[in-house]
Design a protein around this motif. Sequence first.
Motif, PDB file in Angstrom:
ATOM      1  N   ALA A   1       0.829  -1.203   0.000  1.00 44.57           N
ATOM      2  CA  ALA A   1       0.000   0.000   0.000  1.00 44.57           C
ATOM      3  C   ALA A   1       0.866   1.256   0.000  1.00 44.57           C
ATOM      4  CB  ALA A   1      -0.923  -0.012   1.216  1.00 44.57           C
ATOM      5  N   LYS A   2       2.118   1.121   0.394  1.00 41.38           N
ATOM      6  CA  LYS A   2       3.048   2.259   0.451  1.00 41.38           C
ATOM      7  C   LYS A   2       3.262   2.868  -0.931  1.00 41.38           C
ATOM      8  CE  LYS A   2       6.383   4.249   3.018  1.00 41.38           C
ATOM      9  NZ  LYS A   2       6.038   5.147   4.078  1.00 41.38           N
ATOM     10  N   GLN A   3       3.608   2.066  -1.907  1.00 41.66           N
ATOM     11  CA  GLN A   3       3.864   2.492  -3.289  1.00 41.66           C
ATOM     12  C   GLN A   3       4.590   3.839  -3.341  1.00 41.66           C
ATOM     13  OE1 GLN A   3       0.268   2.128  -5.594  1.00 41.66           O
ATOM     14  NE2 GLN A   3       0.444  -0.085  -5.588  1.00 41.66           N
ATOM     15  N   ASP A   4       5.795   3.834  -2.799  1.00 37.74           N
ATOM     16  CA  ASP A   4       6.589   5.049  -2.661  1.00 37.74           C
ATOM     17  C   ASP A   4       7.640   5.114  -3.766  1.00 37.74           C
ATOM     18  OD1 ASP A   4       8.022   7.230  -1.798  1.00 37.74           O
ATOM     19  OD2 ASP A   4       8.731   6.302   0.046  1.00 37.74           O
ATOM     20  N   SER A   5       7.551   6.123  -4.626  1.00 34.96           N
ATOM     21  CA  SER A   5       8.491   6.248  -5.738  1.00 34.96           C
ATOM     22  C   SER A   5       9.914   6.526  -5.259  1.00 34.96           C
ATOM     23  CB  SER A   5       8.034   7.338  -6.708  1.00 34.96           C
ATOM     24  OG  SER A   5       7.966   8.589  -6.050  1.00 34.96           O
ATOM     25  N   VAL A   6      10.067   7.184  -4.124  1.00 35.95           N
ATOM     26  CA  VAL A   6      11.408   7.433  -3.586  1.00 35.95           C
ATOM     27  C   VAL A   6      12.060   6.100  -3.208  1.00 35.95           C
ATOM     28  CG1 VAL A   6      12.708   8.501  -1.703  1.00 35.95           C
ATOM     29  CG2 VAL A   6      10.828   9.741  -2.770  1.00 35.95           C
ATOM     30  N   GLY A   7      11.312   5.231  -2.571  1.00 37.77           N
ATOM     31  CA  GLY A   7      11.836   3.914  -2.212  1.00 37.77           C
ATOM     32  C   GLY A   7      12.167   3.072  -3.423  1.00 37.77           C
ATOM     33  N   VAL A   8      11.358   3.184  -4.467  1.00 32.03           N
ATOM     34  CA  VAL A   8      11.620   2.443  -5.712  1.00 32.03           C
ATOM     35  C   VAL A   8      12.933   2.906  -6.307  1.00 32.03           C
ATOM     36  CG1 VAL A   8      10.841   2.068  -8.080  1.00 32.03           C
ATOM     37  CG2 VAL A   8       9.195   1.946  -6.201  1.00 32.03           C
ATOM     38  N   LEU A   9      13.101   4.212  -6.459  1.00 28.67           N
ATOM     39  CA  LEU A   9      14.348   4.746  -7.025  1.00 28.67           C
ATOM     40  C   LEU A   9      15.549   4.426  -6.148  1.00 28.67           C
ATOM     41  CD1 LEU A   9      13.169   8.213  -8.360  1.00 28.67           C
ATOM     42  CD2 LEU A   9      13.803   6.195  -9.686  1.00 28.67           C
ATOM     43  N   GLN A  10      15.342   4.460  -4.844  1.00 28.14           N
ATOM     44  CA  GLN A  10      16.421   4.187  -3.899  1.00 28.14           C
ATOM     45  C   GLN A  10      16.921   2.750  -4.002  1.00 28.14           C
ATOM     46  OE1 GLN A  10      15.151   4.876   0.106  1.00 28.14           O
ATOM     47  NE2 GLN A  10      17.173   4.562   0.978  1.00 28.14           N
ATOM     48  N   ASN A  11      16.094   1.822  -4.461  1.00 25.86           N
ATOM     49  CA  ASN A  11      16.471   0.412  -4.520  1.00 25.86           C
ATOM     50  C   ASN A  11      16.759  -0.104  -5.925  1.00 25.86           C
ATOM     51  OD1 ASN A  11      16.267  -0.832  -1.706  1.00 25.86           O
ATOM     52  ND2 ASN A  11      14.506   0.513  -1.845  1.00 25.86           N
ATOM     53  N   LEU A  12      16.391   0.644  -6.943  1.00 20.36           N
ATOM     54  CA  LEU A  12      16.676   0.209  -8.314  1.00 20.36           C
ATOM     55  C   LEU A  12      18.167   0.207  -8.617  1.00 20.36           C
ATOM     56  CD1 LEU A  12      13.950   1.735 -10.657  1.00 20.36           C
ATOM     57  CD2 LEU A  12      14.512  -0.669 -10.333  1.00 20.36           C
ATOM     58  N   PHE A  13      18.843   1.288  -8.299  1.00 17.88           N
ATOM     59  CA  PHE A  13      20.264   1.401  -8.616  1.00 17.88           C
ATOM     60  C   PHE A  13      21.114   0.374  -7.865  1.00 17.88           C
ATOM     61  CE2 PHE A  13      24.516   3.289  -8.217  1.00 17.88           C
ATOM     62  CZ  PHE A  13      24.856   3.290  -9.571  1.00 17.88           C
ATOM     63  N   PRO A  14      20.933   0.198  -6.549  1.00 14.67           N
ATOM     64  CA  PRO A  14      21.725  -0.833  -5.867  1.00 14.67           C
ATOM     65  C   PRO A  14      21.466  -2.237  -6.412  1.00 14.67           C
ATOM     66  CG  PRO A  14      20.794   0.651  -4.259  1.00 14.67           C
ATOM     67  CD  PRO A  14      20.179   1.011  -5.581  1.00 14.67           C
ATOM     68  N   ALA A  15      20.231  -2.537  -6.802  1.00 14.89           N
ATOM     69  CA  ALA A  15      19.929  -3.865  -7.351  1.00 14.89           C
ATOM     70  C   ALA A  15      20.688  -4.074  -8.654  1.00 14.89           C
ATOM     71  CB  ALA A  15      18.421  -4.022  -7.572  1.00 14.89           C
ATOM     72  N   PHE A  16      20.657  -3.084  -9.539  1.00 13.70           N
ATOM     73  CA  PHE A  16      21.382  -3.176 -10.804  1.00 13.70           C
ATOM     74  C   PHE A  16      22.884  -3.299 -10.560  1.00 13.70           C
ATOM     75  CE2 PHE A  16      23.947  -0.810 -13.876  1.00 13.70           C
ATOM     76  CZ  PHE A  16      23.776  -1.612 -14.987  1.00 13.70           C
ATOM     77  N   THR A  17      23.418  -2.467  -9.686  1.00 18.19           N
ATOM     78  CA  THR A  17      24.858  -2.469  -9.407  1.00 18.19           C
ATOM     79  C   THR A  17      25.304  -3.797  -8.813  1.00 18.19           C
ATOM     80  OG1 THR A  17      24.745  -0.094  -9.017  1.00 18.19           O
ATOM     81  CG2 THR A  17      26.694  -1.228  -8.211  1.00 18.19           C
ATOM     82  N   ALA A  18      24.523  -4.343  -7.891  1.00 22.67           N
ATOM     83  CA  ALA A  18      24.882  -5.619  -7.268  1.00 22.67           C
ATOM     84  C   ALA A  18      24.834  -6.754  -8.288  1.00 22.67           C
ATOM     85  CB  ALA A  18      23.955  -5.914  -6.094  1.00 22.67           C
ATOM     86  N   CYS A  19      23.833  -6.758  -9.168  1.00 18.07           N
ATOM     87  CA  CYS A  19      23.756  -7.787 -10.214  1.00 18.07           C
ATOM     88  C   CYS A  19      24.969  -7.705 -11.136  1.00 18.07           C
ATOM     89  CB  CYS A  19      22.473  -7.638 -11.029  1.00 18.07           C
ATOM     90  SG  CYS A  19      20.981  -8.132 -10.168  1.00 18.07           S
ATOM     91  N   TYR A  20      25.326  -6.499 -11.529  1.00 16.90           N
ATOM     92  CA  TYR A  20      26.479  -6.315 -12.403  1.00 16.90           C
ATOM     93  C   TYR A  20      27.777  -6.727 -11.701  1.00 16.90           C
ATOM     94  CZ  TYR A  20      29.837  -4.118 -15.528  1.00 16.90           C
ATOM     95  OH  TYR A  20      30.889  -3.889 -16.370  1.00 16.90           O
ATOM     96  N   SER A  21      27.928  -6.364 -10.442  1.00 20.67           N
ATOM     97  CA  SER A  21      29.127  -6.731  -9.689  1.00 20.67           C
ATOM     98  C   SER A  21      29.239  -8.236  -9.505  1.00 20.67           C
ATOM     99  CB  SER A  21      29.136  -6.031  -8.322  1.00 20.67           C
ATOM    100  OG  SER A  21      29.225  -4.640  -8.497  1.00 20.67           O
ATOM    101  N   LEU A  22      28.112  -8.904  -9.249  1.00 23.28           N
ATOM    102  CA  LEU A  22      28.121 -10.360  -9.130  1.00 23.28           C
ATOM    103  C   LEU A  22      28.522 -10.987 -10.463  1.00 23.28           C
ATOM    104  CD1 LEU A  22      27.581 -12.972  -7.564  1.00 23.28           C
ATOM    105  CD2 LEU A  22      25.180 -12.769  -8.236  1.00 23.28           C
ATOM    106  N   TRP A  23      27.976 -10.483 -11.554  1.00 23.05           N
ATOM    107  CA  TRP A  23      28.335 -10.985 -12.887  1.00 23.05           C
ATOM    108  C   TRP A  23      29.839 -10.813 -13.137  1.00 23.05           C
ATOM    109  CZ3 TRP A  23      29.994  -8.273 -17.348  1.00 23.05           C
ATOM    110  CH2 TRP A  23      30.054  -9.058 -18.500  1.00 23.05           C
ATOM    111  N   LEU A  24      30.392  -9.653 -12.791  1.00 20.61           N
ATOM    112  CA  LEU A  24      31.828  -9.434 -12.955  1.00 20.61           C
ATOM    113  C   LEU A  24      32.638 -10.392 -12.089  1.00 20.61           C
ATOM    114  CD1 LEU A  24      32.168  -5.546 -13.030  1.00 20.61           C
ATOM    115  CD2 LEU A  24      32.512  -7.142 -14.930  1.00 20.61           C
ATOM    116  N   ASP A  25      32.187 -10.598 -10.862  1.00 15.97           N
ATOM    117  CA  ASP A  25      32.896 -11.495  -9.940  1.00 15.97           C
ATOM    118  C   ASP A  25      32.920 -12.912 -10.492  1.00 15.97           C
ATOM    119  OD1 ASP A  25      34.218 -12.034  -7.421  1.00 15.97           O
ATOM    120  OD2 ASP A  25      32.370 -13.014  -6.792  1.00 15.97           O
ATOM    121  N   ILE A  26      31.792 -13.392 -10.985  1.00 14.00           N
ATOM    122  CA  ILE A  26      31.722 -14.748 -11.550  1.00 14.00           C
ATOM    123  C   ILE A  26      32.576 -14.833 -12.812  1.00 14.00           C
ATOM    124  CG2 ILE A  26      30.187 -16.409 -12.675  1.00 14.00           C
ATOM    125  CD1 ILE A  26      28.017 -15.449 -10.652  1.00 14.00           C
ATOM    126  N   ARG A  27      32.491 -13.810 -13.646  1.00 15.88           N
ATOM    127  CA  ARG A  27      33.264 -13.802 -14.891  1.00 15.88           C
ATOM    128  C   ARG A  27      34.772 -13.760 -14.617  1.00 15.88           C
ATOM    129  NH1 ARG A  27      33.428  -8.805 -18.470  1.00 15.88           N
ATOM    130  NH2 ARG A  27      35.048  -9.405 -19.894  1.00 15.88           N
TER     131      ARG A  27
END
Length: 122
Positions: A71-97
């Motif tokens: 019910a919160k549906q807070d755009s600030v929270g969405v933006l706050q978590n999009l970038f770290p999720a992308f960065t962590a996925c990319y960093s994990l991919w680099l680590d595995i590679r």
Amino acid sequence: MNQEIVWLGFTGLHVTPWKLIGYTGALLFGGRWLVQFIASRRAGRPVIPRLFWYMSILGSFMTLSYFLFSAKQDSVGVLQNLFPAFTACYSLWLDIRHRGWHRDRAGHGEAPPTPGPRDGKA
């Protein structure tokens, strides 16, 4: 999922299933620093173990889902978590590679030493 969990009423907080997902995500995302601290302490130098990236991804996606679907549906929270999720996925991919899929089995996340000219095996 936005209905209060009655048996948690004793806490004095209005807790819903989405809030539990958000709390768990926040704990995972914050707890990754404890994992990094312990790994660095054991290694005697700064180390980022692969578990750090897994916790980052899972924590980011859990808090992101809380801000998107509750019910919160807070755009600030969405933006706050999009970038770290992308960065962590990319960093994990680099680590595995870079270090391979099973690097953590070699002992403290280190790759086996490469023989050099002084070893007589080069």
